[in-house]
Design a protein around this motif. Structure first.
Motif, mmCIF file in Angstrom:
data_model
loop_
_atom_site.group_PDB
_atom_site.id
_atom_site.type_symbol
_atom_site.label_atom_id
_atom_site.label_comp_id
_atom_site.label_asym_id
_atom_site.label_seq_id
_atom_site.Cartn_x
_atom_site.Cartn_y
_atom_site.Cartn_z
ATOM 1 N N ASP A 20 -7.411 9.248 -1.896
ATOM 2 C CA ASP A 20 -7.455 8.305 -3.017
ATOM 3 C C ASP A 20 -6.351 7.255 -2.993
ATOM 4 O O ASP A 20 -6.583 6.105 -3.351
ATOM 5 C CB ASP A 20 -7.386 9.060 -4.345
ATOM 6 C CG ASP A 20 -8.555 10.010 -4.527
ATOM 7 O OD1 ASP A 20 -9.644 9.729 -3.979
ATOM 8 O OD2 ASP A 20 -8.380 11.040 -5.203
ATOM 9 N N TYR A 62 -6.594 3.599 -1.726
ATOM 10 C CA TYR A 62 -7.531 2.725 -2.426
ATOM 11 C C TYR A 62 -7.218 2.611 -3.917
ATOM 12 O O TYR A 62 -8.006 2.059 -4.672
ATOM 13 C CB TYR A 62 -8.960 3.253 -2.241
ATOM 14 C CG TYR A 62 -9.294 3.457 -0.789
ATOM 15 C CD1 TYR A 62 -9.576 2.377 0.042
ATOM 16 C CD2 TYR A 62 -9.278 4.733 -0.230
ATOM 17 C CE1 TYR A 62 -9.845 2.568 1.387
ATOM 18 C CE2 TYR A 62 -9.548 4.927 1.118
ATOM 19 C CZ TYR A 62 -9.832 3.845 1.917
ATOM 20 O OH TYR A 62 -10.097 4.032 3.246
ATOM 21 N N SER A 63 -6.083 3.129 -4.339
ATOM 22 C CA SER A 63 -5.731 3.162 -5.755
ATOM 23 C C SER A 63 -4.767 2.041 -6.107
ATOM 24 O O SER A 63 -3.935 1.643 -5.299
ATOM 25 C CB SER A 63 -5.056 4.490 -6.109
ATOM 26 O OG SER A 63 -5.909 5.569 -5.871
ATOM 27 N N SER A 64 -4.907 1.586 -7.342
ATOM 28 C CA SER A 64 -3.916 0.648 -7.867
ATOM 29 C C SER A 64 -2.666 1.436 -8.231
ATOM 30 O O SER A 64 -2.688 2.669 -8.275
ATOM 31 C CB SER A 64 -4.469 -0.057 -9.110
ATOM 32 O OG SER A 64 -4.587 0.879 -10.184
ATOM 33 N N ILE A 65 -1.596 0.734 -8.516
ATOM 34 C CA ILE A 65 -0.356 1.403 -8.927
ATOM 35 C C ILE A 65 -0.598 2.232 -10.181
ATOM 36 O O ILE A 65 -0.156 3.373 -10.276
ATOM 37 C CB ILE A 65 0.765 0.369 -9.181
ATOM 38 C CG1 ILE A 65 1.144 -0.343 -7.889
ATOM 39 C CG2 ILE A 65 1.976 1.007 -9.836
ATOM 40 C CD1 ILE A 65 1.854 0.526 -6.883
ATOM 41 N N ASP A 66 -1.325 1.677 -11.142
ATOM 42 C CA ASP A 66 -1.585 2.403 -12.386
ATOM 43 C C ASP A 66 -2.416 3.658 -12.140
ATOM 44 O O ASP A 66 -2.148 4.708 -12.713
ATOM 45 C CB ASP A 66 -2.286 1.505 -13.411
ATOM 46 C CG ASP A 66 -1.365 0.424 -13.955
ATOM 47 O OD1 ASP A 66 -0.128 0.614 -13.919
ATOM 48 O OD2 ASP A 66 -1.878 -0.608 -14.429
ATOM 49 N N GLU A 67 -3.416 3.564 -11.276
ATOM 50 C CA GLU A 67 -4.240 4.734 -10.946
ATOM 51 C C GLU A 67 -3.416 5.799 -10.225
ATOM 52 O O GLU A 67 -3.539 6.990 -10.503
ATOM 53 C CB GLU A 67 -5.434 4.326 -10.081
ATOM 54 C CG GLU A 67 -6.460 3.484 -10.806
ATOM 55 C CD GLU A 67 -7.479 2.862 -9.867
ATOM 56 O OE1 GLU A 67 -8.602 2.608 -10.336
ATOM 57 O OE2 GLU A 67 -7.163 2.632 -8.680
ATOM 58 N N ARG A 114 -0.172 6.256 -10.429
ATOM 59 C CA ARG A 114 0.757 6.853 -11.391
ATOM 60 C C ARG A 114 0.043 7.836 -12.311
ATOM 61 O O ARG A 114 0.593 8.876 -12.653
ATOM 62 C CB ARG A 114 1.456 5.772 -12.202
ATOM 63 C CG ARG A 114 2.494 5.043 -11.392
ATOM 64 C CD ARG A 114 3.269 4.080 -12.219
ATOM 65 N NE ARG A 114 4.290 3.448 -11.389
ATOM 66 C CZ ARG A 114 5.075 2.495 -11.792
ATOM 67 N NH1 ARG A 114 4.988 2.052 -13.032
ATOM 68 N NH2 ARG A 114 5.965 1.970 -10.980
#
Length: 96
Positions: free
Chosen positions: A36, A39-44, A46
């Motif tokens: 994951d 492919y995740s944003s920083i918010d995702e 975290r």
């Protein structure tokens, strides 16, 4: 010592359940990192970390601490390389 002997089966089952719970958290963390995270944003990322941390903290509250002998045996196993993964060696080597 007497309490350990009297409740040996129950304590063994509790220890096995706690160990399995930690393995589940470890597996979820490795999957999050390997599958994951790229492919995740920083918010995702975290949020995923917060959820894993929460699971670990909850398990820490309910798991009985190991006795000193078991702790020393486990530490020797770790120190001798009995519990390593390639990703752990990379992390340790790079200091991250």
């Amino acid at each position: 010592m007497i309490l350990t002997t009297i409740n040996a089966t129950q304590r063994m089952n509790q220890a096995a359940a706690a160990g399995n719970a930690y393995l589940e958290i470890q597996t979820a963390a490795r999957q999050a990192r390997e599958v994951d995270l790229p492919y995740s944003s920083i918010d995702e990322a975290r949020q995923a970390l917060a959820e894993l941390t929460s699971r670990r903290d909850e398990q820490n509250k309910t798991a009985e601490p190991p006795n000193k002998r078991s702790y020393r045996r486990a530490q020797r196993n770790i120190d001798s390389g009995g519990q390593t993964y390639a990703v752990d060696e990379t992390t340790t080597t790079t200091g991250r």
